[in-house]
Design a protein around this motif. Structure first.
Motif, short mmCIF file in Angstrom:
data_model
loop_
_atom_site.label_atom_id
_atom_site.label_comp_id
_atom_site.label_asym_id
_atom_site.label_seq_id
_atom_site.Cartn_x
_atom_site.Cartn_y
_atom_site.Cartn_z
N ARG A 6 7.93 6.36 -6.89
CA ARG A 6 7.04 5.68 -7.51
C ARG A 6 7.14 5.91 -9.11
O ARG A 6 6.94 4.98 -9.96
CB ARG A 6 5.39 6.18 -7.12
N ARG A 39 0.74 -1.30 -0.20
CA ARG A 39 -0.16 0.03 0.03
C ARG A 39 0.74 1.42 0.06
O ARG A 39 0.44 2.26 -0.68
CB ARG A 39 -0.69 0.01 1.26
N ARG A 55 4.27 0.86 -8.97
CA ARG A 55 2.97 1.24 -9.92
C ARG A 55 2.05 0.33 -10.03
O ARG A 55 0.67 0.38 -10.04
CB ARG A 55 3.71 2.02 -11.13
N ALA A 100 1.69 -2.21 -7.86
CA ALA A 100 0.96 -2.70 -6.72
C ALA A 100 -0.36 -2.12 -6.19
O ALA A 100 -1.14 -2.73 -5.61
CB ALA A 100 2.10 -2.63 -5.64
N THR A 101 -0.57 -0.84 -6.60
CA THR A 101 -1.50 0.05 -6.09
C THR A 101 -1.69 1.17 -6.66
O THR A 101 -0.75 1.71 -7.41
CB THR A 101 -1.33 0.27 -4.66
N ALA A 102 -2.79 1.99 -6.72
CA ALA A 102 -3.14 3.06 -7.27
C ALA A 102 -2.21 4.22 -6.60
O ALA A 102 -2.16 4.25 -5.30
CB ALA A 102 -4.68 3.32 -7.50
N SER A 103 -2.08 5.25 -7.45
CA SER A 103 -1.40 6.48 -6.69
C SER A 103 -2.62 7.20 -5.76
O SER A 103 -3.70 7.04 -6.08
CB SER A 103 -1.01 7.52 -7.75
N ARG A 104 -2.20 7.69 -4.79
CA ARG A 104 -2.98 8.59 -3.96
C ARG A 104 -2.86 10.20 -4.09
O ARG A 104 -1.76 10.55 -4.87
CB ARG A 104 -2.28 8.68 -2.45
N CYS A 122 3.17 2.03 -1.78
CA CYS A 122 3.54 2.37 -3.02
C CYS A 122 2.72 3.45 -3.53
O CYS A 122 3.14 4.17 -4.60
CB CYS A 122 3.78 1.06 -3.92
N GLY A 123 1.49 3.55 -3.08
CA GLY A 123 0.74 4.75 -3.57
C GLY A 123 1.30 6.19 -3.28
O GLY A 123 0.70 7.00 -3.70
#
Length: 287
Positions: free
Chosen positions: A260, A252, A267, A269-273, A254-255
Motif C-alpha cells: 500500500r 477493498r 491508497r 481506493a480505500t482507507a487503511s485498516r 487495498c486496505g
C-alpha cells in the motif's frame, strides 16, 4: 534462452521452458498484477507496510506445531505445545501489550485443545515439507504444513487460524491444496487425494477428495495465470510502461495490502485498516 522475471523466452526449435510457480506467486498476480510486480519483479523490493496481528497469530501457531512434532515422543504433551507457542510469540501488529497477551492465551488454548486430540505416536510423513510437481507448462512447488499417512494414502493437512470456520467448498476450491496434492504425488511417489483444513479456533476439519478431473481443472487455471504473467513480463521487457504492463486492481483489499505505501491507486481506493482489525472481537481477559 533468456529468463525475465521468472518467465522464460522461448527460442525457435527449443522445448517450452516451465514457468516456476508457487501458490502464493500465482495468487498474487490473480489478486492484483501490480502487487505481483512489487513482490517478484521490482528491485529493490518496495517498502512494505506494517505487520498484521492475525499473521503473527498464525505464524506462532504453525511454528509451535512444527516444533511439537519434532520433539521426542515423550515430550509431545499439551503443556509442551503451550511453551513452544510462548517461545515464538510475536507482538507485531497488535494494538498493545495487553491485546497481545490476551491473544497469546487464546491461541495457547486452541493449541492445547488441538494437540490433545492428536496421537503423539502417529508420526506424520512430513511437517513443513517442500514438495514439487510439473505440468505441461508449470514447475509447481510449495510447502505443506503436514502430511499424514491414512491407510495406503497420504493426506495433505493445512492449519488455519482465521476468524471464519473453514468449509468443504474452501478445501475443494483451494489452488494451494490442489498443488500440494500434485507435489506430494510427485515428490513422495505415493497416492494422495484428500486435503484437509484444520481450523484450530473452532476445532473443525473441512475436507475434499480430489479426482483427476478436479486436479486438472486447477492445473488449467494455474497455467492460464502463468501465461498472463509471462505475457505481462515479456511486455515489460519489451519496453512497455511498468504500470500498464502490471496494472493495479483497486478494491477493498487495498486496505491491507503489504505494498500500500508504494501504490497510489491502492491508497486512493480505500482507507487503511488497523493492523489488528482481522482478529475477531477481543476475547475476555483470562482469569
Amino acid at each position: 534462452m533468456a529468463d525475465v522475471g521468472g518467465a522464460q523466452l522461448e527460442m525457435p526449435g527449443m522445448p517450452r521452458r516451465l514457468f516456476p510457480a508457487t501458490p502464493s506467486k500465482l495468487a498474487a498476480f490473480g489478486d492484483c498484477p501490480r502487487r505481483y510486480r512489487h513482490a517478484y519483479l521490482d528491485r529493490p523490493t518496495p517498502a512494505k507496510g506494517p505487520a498484521w496481528a492475525h499473521n503473527s497469530v498464525g505464524s506462532a501457531v504453525h511454528a509451535a506445531l512444527r516444533s511439537w512434532w519434532e520433539l521426542p515422543l515423550p515430550g509431545r504433551t499439551p503443556a509442551a505445545a503451550r511453551q513452544l507457542l510462548y517461545g515464538v510469540w510475536s507482538t507485531a501488529g497488535f494494538r498493545d501489550t495487553e491485546q497481545s497477551e490476551r491473544w497469546r492465551a487464546r491461541a495457547a488454548g486452541w493449541l492445547t485443545d488441538y494437540v490433545t486430540g492428536l496421537d503423539p505416536a502417529d508420526e506424520p510423513v512430513g511437517t513443513e515439507r517442500q514438495v514439487a510437481a510439473t505440468t505441461e507448462r508449470l514447475a509447481l512447488s510449495g510447502r505443506v504444513d503436514r502430511i499424514d499417512q491414512r491407510g495406503d494414502e497420504l493426506v495433505v493437512v493445512d492449519y488455519k487460524t482465521g476468524r471464519s470456520v473453514c468449509t468443504d467448498d474452501e478445501a475443494r476450491g483451494s489452488p494451494a491444496l490442489a498443488a500440494y496434492v500434485l507435489g506430494v504425488r510427485r515428490t513422495l511417489r505415493r497416492p494422495c487425494s484428500r486435503v484437509e483444513l484444520h481450523h484450530l479456533p473452532s476445532g473443525t476439519v473441512a475436507a475434499f477428495e480430489h479426482t483427476d478431473r478436479s486436479l486438472a481443472n486447477h492445473v488449467r487455471r494455474a497455467e492460464d495465470v502463468a501465461a498472463d504473467i509471462a505475457a505481462a513480463t515479456a511486455a515489460l521487457d519489451g519496453g512497455a510502461d511498468r504500470d500498464e504492463a502490471f496494472p493495479a486492481a483497486p478494491g477493498r483489499q487495498c486496505g491491507w495490502c503489504d505494498f500500500r505505501p508504494s501504490c497510489a491507486p491502492g491508497r486512493a481506493a480505500t482507507a487503511s485498516r488497523d493492523t489488528w482489525s482481522f482478529l475477531p472481537e477481543d476475547p475476555p481477559a483470562p482469569t
